[in-house]
Design an enzyme around this catalytic site. Sequence first.
Site, PDB file in Angstrom:
ATOM      1  N   ASP A 174      -6.416   1.089   0.904  1.00  0.00           N
ATOM      2  CA  ASP A 174      -6.366   0.954   2.209  1.00  0.00           C
ATOM      3  C   ASP A 174      -7.808   0.776   2.899  1.00  0.00           C
ATOM      4  O   ASP A 174      -8.730   0.129   2.009  1.00  0.00           O
ATOM      5  CB  ASP A 174      -6.317   2.531   2.734  1.00  0.00           C
ATOM      6  CG  ASP A 174      -7.031   3.703   2.348  1.00  0.00           C
ATOM      7  OD1 ASP A 174      -8.185   3.142   1.703  1.00  0.00           O
ATOM      8  OD2 ASP A 174      -7.109   4.856   2.529  1.00  0.00           O
ATOM      9  N   LYS A 216       0.583  -1.419  -0.021  1.00  0.00           N
ATOM     10  CA  LYS A 216       0.038  -0.100   0.027  1.00  0.00           C
ATOM     11  C   LYS A 216       0.862   1.330  -0.049  1.00  0.00           C
ATOM     12  O   LYS A 216       0.553   2.150  -0.945  1.00  0.00           O
ATOM     13  CB  LYS A 216      -0.866   0.081   1.221  1.00  0.00           C
ATOM     14  CG  LYS A 216      -1.839   1.348   1.505  1.00  0.00           C
ATOM     15  CD  LYS A 216      -2.708   0.971   2.270  1.00  0.00           C
ATOM     16  CE  LYS A 216      -2.078   1.130   3.794  1.00  0.00           C
ATOM     17  NZ  LYS A 216      -2.069   2.537   4.272  1.00  0.00           N
TER      18      LYS A 216
END
Length: 214
Positions: free
Chosen positions: A139, A121
Amino acid sequence: MPNYNPHIDKVLQMLRDMYPGVKPSLNFSNPYEILVATILSAQSTDKQVNKVTPAVFRDFPTVYDMANTTPEILYPYVKSCGFKSKANNLVMAARKIVEQFGGEVPRTHEELMTLSGVGLKTADVVLSHAFGVPAIAVDTHVFRVSNRLKIADANTVEKTREQLMENIPMEEWSSMHLKIIHHGRELCKARNPLCSSCALQDICPHYFKNKGEN
Ligand code: SF4
């Protein structure tokens, strides 16, 4: 070329219309700063990160300054963003960038993910925001909103990311990621989504499934 699906097409078009020109919410002005801010944002909020980064960037303005400090010196600056390990990760990542990447934040997933505190991420966010590389960082907001709206239908972050990359045109990966996050923060909240104020209500599978609860 993304798979054509009329429902996904409609959702994406509405998100484009609802959130034109959404910008990243973390404050930064170069690749080093977005790397620092993104490492700090894990299990914290962008708002909190933006409160601490001015002092961090003032006193550690380059990756060399960060590499030359210690986690003990840095920790008081970043304490309000959570764990002590974040101070450690920032210093270790900076040292590796200096020692192995000539002081430049690397530009590939593989290299970025060798840095302390950098997972998929964070690498996606850095590549997208710092270097304009198309990427969809999944996320908590992107995972929740995408699966509620069924522009992905998956029970893991990895599968959600894969499906979003299939379903969204590559040139829109980064901008759509920002729109989805924004929608999650503003309306499609985790506990009490504000469905009655949401323009997507008429085409939202999650709304119809839970009608009457939100
Ligand atoms: S209708 Fe509700 S659940 Fe669906 S996208 Fe909007 S806020 Fe989220």
